[in-house]
Design a protein around this motif. Structure first.
Motif, PDB file in Angstrom:
ATOM      1  N   SER A   6      -6.569   3.463  -9.161  1.00  0.00           N
ATOM      2  CA  SER A   6      -5.295   4.161  -9.009  1.00  0.00           C
ATOM      3  C   SER A   6      -5.341   5.538  -9.661  1.00  0.00           C
ATOM      4  O   SER A   6      -4.872   6.529  -9.096  1.00  0.00           O
ATOM      5  CB  SER A   6      -4.163   3.327  -9.618  1.00  0.00           C
ATOM      6  OG  SER A   6      -4.060   2.064  -8.987  1.00  0.00           O
ATOM      7  N   TRP A  14       0.824  -1.212   0.000  1.00  0.00           N
ATOM      8  CA  TRP A  14       0.000   0.000   0.000  1.00  0.00           C
ATOM      9  C   TRP A  14       0.862   1.268   0.000  1.00  0.00           C
ATOM     10  O   TRP A  14       0.518   2.272  -0.622  1.00  0.00           O
ATOM     11  CB  TRP A  14      -0.945   0.008   1.192  1.00  0.00           C
ATOM     12  CG  TRP A  14      -2.217  -0.747   0.943  1.00  0.00           C
ATOM     13  CD1 TRP A  14      -2.650  -1.881   1.543  1.00  0.00           C
ATOM     14  CD2 TRP A  14      -3.239  -0.391  -0.011  1.00  0.00           C
ATOM     15  NE1 TRP A  14      -3.862  -2.280   1.032  1.00  0.00           N
ATOM     16  CE2 TRP A  14      -4.255  -1.381   0.073  1.00  0.00           C
ATOM     17  CE3 TRP A  14      -3.387   0.646  -0.934  1.00  0.00           C
ATOM     18  CZ2 TRP A  14      -5.397  -1.341  -0.722  1.00  0.00           C
ATOM     19  CZ3 TRP A  14      -4.522   0.673  -1.732  1.00  0.00           C
ATOM     20  CH2 TRP A  14      -5.514  -0.311  -1.621  1.00  0.00           C
ATOM     21  N   TRP A  71       3.354   5.912  -5.876  1.00  0.00           N
ATOM     22  CA  TRP A  71       3.219   6.083  -7.325  1.00  0.00           C
ATOM     23  C   TRP A  71       2.003   6.920  -7.707  1.00  0.00           C
ATOM     24  O   TRP A  71       2.052   7.647  -8.704  1.00  0.00           O
ATOM     25  CB  TRP A  71       3.195   4.725  -8.026  1.00  0.00           C
ATOM     26  CG  TRP A  71       4.582   4.194  -8.210  1.00  0.00           C
ATOM     27  CD1 TRP A  71       5.146   3.133  -7.579  1.00  0.00           C
ATOM     28  CD2 TRP A  71       5.604   4.730  -9.070  1.00  0.00           C
ATOM     29  NE1 TRP A  71       6.448   2.963  -7.985  1.00  0.00           N
ATOM     30  CE2 TRP A  71       6.753   3.927  -8.893  1.00  0.00           C
ATOM     31  CE3 TRP A  71       5.652   5.802  -9.949  1.00  0.00           C
ATOM     32  CZ2 TRP A  71       7.934   4.189  -9.592  1.00  0.00           C
ATOM     33  CZ3 TRP A  71       6.833   6.045 -10.640  1.00  0.00           C
ATOM     34  CH2 TRP A  71       7.951   5.240 -10.461  1.00  0.00           C
ATOM     35  N   MET A  95       0.228  -3.338  -8.410  1.00  0.00           N
ATOM     36  CA  MET A  95       0.359  -3.552  -6.976  1.00  0.00           C
ATOM     37  C   MET A  95      -1.020  -3.657  -6.337  1.00  0.00           C
ATOM     38  O   MET A  95      -1.252  -4.505  -5.467  1.00  0.00           O
ATOM     39  CB  MET A  95       1.167  -2.420  -6.342  1.00  0.00           C
ATOM     40  CG  MET A  95       1.490  -2.649  -4.874  1.00  0.00           C
ATOM     41  SD  MET A  95       2.411  -4.187  -4.568  1.00  0.00           S
ATOM     42  CE  MET A  95       4.030  -3.734  -5.183  1.00  0.00           C
ATOM     43  N   ALA A  96      -1.962  -2.796  -6.772  1.00  0.00           N
ATOM     44  CA  ALA A  96      -3.335  -2.877  -6.265  1.00  0.00           C
ATOM     45  C   ALA A  96      -3.962  -4.217  -6.636  1.00  0.00           C
ATOM     46  O   ALA A  96      -4.683  -4.827  -5.835  1.00  0.00           O
ATOM     47  CB  ALA A  96      -4.167  -1.728  -6.831  1.00  0.00           C
ATOM     48  N   THR A 108       2.423   0.446 -12.647  1.00  0.00           N
ATOM     49  CA  THR A 108       2.958  -0.115 -11.402  1.00  0.00           C
ATOM     50  C   THR A 108       1.940  -0.046 -10.266  1.00  0.00           C
ATOM     51  O   THR A 108       1.750  -1.019  -9.538  1.00  0.00           O
ATOM     52  CB  THR A 108       4.241   0.643 -11.002  1.00  0.00           C
ATOM     53  OG1 THR A 108       5.161   0.595 -12.090  1.00  0.00           O
ATOM     54  CG2 THR A 108       4.871   0.034  -9.774  1.00  0.00           C
ATOM     55  N   ALA A 109       1.296   1.106 -10.109  1.00  0.00           N
ATOM     56  CA  ALA A 109       0.297   1.255  -9.044  1.00  0.00           C
ATOM     57  C   ALA A 109      -0.849   0.274  -9.238  1.00  0.00           C
ATOM     58  O   ALA A 109      -1.310  -0.367  -8.281  1.00  0.00           O
ATOM     59  CB  ALA A 109      -0.231   2.692  -9.020  1.00  0.00           C
ATOM     60  N   SER A 110      -1.305   0.106 -10.482  1.00  0.00           N
ATOM     61  CA  SER A 110      -2.441  -0.784 -10.736  1.00  0.00           C
ATOM     62  C   SER A 110      -2.071  -2.240 -10.496  1.00  0.00           C
ATOM     63  O   SER A 110      -2.872  -3.011  -9.961  1.00  0.00           O
ATOM     64  CB  SER A 110      -2.952  -0.608 -12.167  1.00  0.00           C
ATOM     65  OG  SER A 110      -1.989  -1.000 -13.120  1.00  0.00           O
ATOM     66  N   TYR A 161       3.802   1.564  -1.367  1.00  0.00           N
ATOM     67  CA  TYR A 161       4.335   1.690  -2.723  1.00  0.00           C
ATOM     68  C   TYR A 161       3.257   2.204  -3.671  1.00  0.00           C
ATOM     69  O   TYR A 161       3.527   3.052  -4.525  1.00  0.00           O
ATOM     70  CB  TYR A 161       4.843   0.323  -3.185  1.00  0.00           C
ATOM     71  CG  TYR A 161       5.675   0.352  -4.448  1.00  0.00           C
ATOM     72  CD1 TYR A 161       6.934   0.938  -4.461  1.00  0.00           C
ATOM     73  CD2 TYR A 161       5.222  -0.244  -5.621  1.00  0.00           C
ATOM     74  CE1 TYR A 161       7.713   0.944  -5.604  1.00  0.00           C
ATOM     75  CE2 TYR A 161       5.994  -0.243  -6.775  1.00  0.00           C
ATOM     76  CZ  TYR A 161       7.238   0.353  -6.759  1.00  0.00           C
ATOM     77  OH  TYR A 161       7.996   0.363  -7.900  1.00  0.00           O
ATOM     78  N   TRP A 162       2.052   1.724  -3.525  1.00  0.00           N
ATOM     79  CA  TRP A 162       0.933   2.214  -4.339  1.00  0.00           C
ATOM     80  C   TRP A 162       0.737   3.714  -4.106  1.00  0.00           C
ATOM     81  O   TRP A 162       0.589   4.477  -5.056  1.00  0.00           O
ATOM     82  CB  TRP A 162      -0.337   1.447  -3.970  1.00  0.00           C
ATOM     83  CG  TRP A 162      -1.572   1.913  -4.687  1.00  0.00           C
ATOM     84  CD1 TRP A 162      -2.027   1.482  -5.895  1.00  0.00           C
ATOM     85  CD2 TRP A 162      -2.515   2.903  -4.233  1.00  0.00           C
ATOM     86  NE1 TRP A 162      -3.194   2.142  -6.240  1.00  0.00           N
ATOM     87  CE2 TRP A 162      -3.517   3.024  -5.238  1.00  0.00           C
ATOM     88  CE3 TRP A 162      -2.621   3.689  -3.092  1.00  0.00           C
ATOM     89  CZ2 TRP A 162      -4.590   3.902  -5.113  1.00  0.00           C
ATOM     90  CZ3 TRP A 162      -3.675   4.563  -2.983  1.00  0.00           C
ATOM     91  CH2 TRP A 162      -4.661   4.666  -3.978  1.00  0.00           C
TER      92      TRP A 162
END
Length: 482
Positions: free
Chosen positions: A360, A113, A119, A330-331, A326-328, A115-116
């Motif tokens: 995101s 979270w 970004w 990780m989510a 990247t955010a998506s 890291y999300w």
């Protein structure tokens, strides 16, 4: 690698025993080897290199080369550790999934979270930076409209298919790589006086020592330089998240890990060496125009400012593109493991986690609004509270690798195809380096101290939530007799 159009429930452990995670979780292997190669090469070249290096040069003089070398070595070690784990188990959750397995579910939840969050805040920063450049070219369109346009454009490309992201990133990264490569070659020819048509009275290796010495502001300035350049390296780990959607993830991770040394050496150390050799470090041109524009101007490259604006815009769009991807992902991984809404783990028929992407980008849009409406209050808080997360991520990767080495050796030693050098001594040394940088940020004061304190506060809150949720799950399982 086989793919499945229908996602299946994945283990939250992220165990190294899982075969190619993307085949199991519904993501498709839409990234080609050329996409991964260029993502790996271009991933370390952020917009910060182009627009932030002049401040580092002003602070440390030619000694900024040592600052870049120190941070570069730290990134090489972290990437080696991450490559060891990713080659054994390529997965869209990358280090978050490995921390889940090695340190506990609360750890995977927390770092995932954080890291999300990092970004999605970067999305707002980069969208605004790109909008400023575009507004300068076409003033009739307001800056906020340009920010909206670039966000919408890259959201649409990410929603289409992972190959759309890969293709855009291939060309964005390609432009950055060609630009930096050409800059280094042309600059070196000018430094050694063999560039046809270039006549610069300021160029020469002597610039490294003839203006107050190699360390004109003292050895302590090296550490100041470290703080200024460390965050321009963030993003090198993206290739390990993207590898799970590639044709041959283990080969991609191994290749990216093995090439990180020369990538940092050429693109960072090489280009900065050219800048401080072409011009005196305290040149007014570097301060006024920026390091790369000033260097190009000094050897008579016409329209240097506009050339660099195009390259910086490309770097900004690349960062936006990769940040959203990247955010998506990780989510998506958090949703799969039950640490985010399950809707985030759903994929379209093209194997794209659209709800994770939209979730995101919505936060990114809100952050852009904050940047225009409350830039010095709400947005500054968001920016500072995400400022040290990059270092937290690297620290967690190190600690995770200490435990994951034993797990991989015990469960599947044949997949230990990438090994961290001098384990565990170099891992512990890297932990010490990162901890020292965090401590020096606190000591340095100002924005650096605020970033560490706010990021730590946010980290403590997220870790606390992770621990509470983990205990609640254990209690539910115990009550159910599982």
């Amino acid at each position: 690698m086989a793919t499945s159009p229908t996602p299946t429930k994945a283990s939250h452990t992220g165990a190294p025993g899982q075969a190619d995670a993307s085949a199991q979780d519904g993501l498709k292997a839409g990234l080609k080897n050329r996409h991964l190669s260029m993502i790996a090469i271009g991933g370390v070249i952020g917009a910060g290199l182009f627009v932030g290096s002049s401040s580092g040069i002003a602070a440390a003089g030619p000694g900024i080369l040592i600052s870049y070398a120190l941070v570069g070595a730290m990134v090489v070690f972290v990437m080696r550790m991450l490559g060891e784990m990713a080659a054994a188990n390529p997965t869209s959750g990358s280090f978050s999934a490995y921390a889940d397995r090695a340190l506990g579910r609360w750890a995977g939840f927390s770092i995932g979270w954080l890291y999300w969050f990092f970004w999605v805040v970067v999305l707002a920063v980069e969208a605004t930076a790109g909008a400023k450049i575009l507004e300068g070219w076409i003033p009739a369109v307001p800056q906020w409209a340009w920010a909206l346009i670039v966000m919408v454009l890259l959201t649409v490309t990410n929603l289409g298919s992972v190959s759309s992201y890969g293709e855009f990133e291939f060309w964005f990264a390609g432009i950055k790589v060609v630009a930096i490569g050409a800059f280094v070659v042309i600059g070196l020819l000018a430094v050694f006086g063999v560039l046809p048509g270039a006549h610069s009275d300021t160029a020469g290796i002597s610039n490294l020592t003839s203006h107050g010495g190699f360390l004109p502001n003292g050895p302590g300035a090296i550490l100041t330089g470290v703080l200024m350049v460390v965050f321009s390296f963030m993003g090198s780990e993206i290739v390990t998240l993207a590898a799970g959607e590639s044709e041959d993830p283990r080969r991609a991770v191994t290749k990216a890990t093995n090439s990180v040394i020369w990538r940092i050496g050429v693109f960072y150390l090489g280009s900065i060496f050219v800048v401080v050799s072409l011009l005196p470090w305290n040149s007014k041109e570097i301060a006024d125009k920026g390091s790369y524009v000033a260097a190009l101007d000094s050897i008579g490259i016409p329209h240097a400012g506009q050339i660099m604006n195009v390259i910086v815009l490309t770097a900004v769009l690349s960062c936006l593109n990769s940040g959203l991807y990247t955010a998506s992902r990780m989510a998506f991984s958090l949703g799969q493991r039950g640490d985010a809404p399950r809707a985030f783990s759903r994929v379209s028929k093209n194997g794209v986690p659209r709800i994770a992407i939209l979730g995101s980008v919505v936060f990114g849009f809100v952050s852009v609004v904050f940047n225009y409406v409350w830039p010095d209050t709400v947005f500054k808080f968001l920016l500072n509270s995400s400022g040290a997360i990059a270092l937290f991520v690297w620290l967690v990767i190190c600690v995770t690798q200490l435990k994951m080495r034993g797990i991989i050796l015990r469960e599947m030693p044949e997949k230990l195809v990438v090994r961290m050098w001098l384990f565990p001594y170099l891992t512990w040394a890297t932990i010490g380096m990162i901890t020292f940088v965090l401590g020096y940020m606190l000591y340095d004061g100002g924005d650096n101290r605020e970033q560490v304190l706010l990021s730590t506060l946010l980290g403590v809150i997220v870790v606390g939530v992770g621990i509470v949720l983990d205990r609640r799950r254990r209690a539910v399982k115990a009550a159910a007799g599982q």
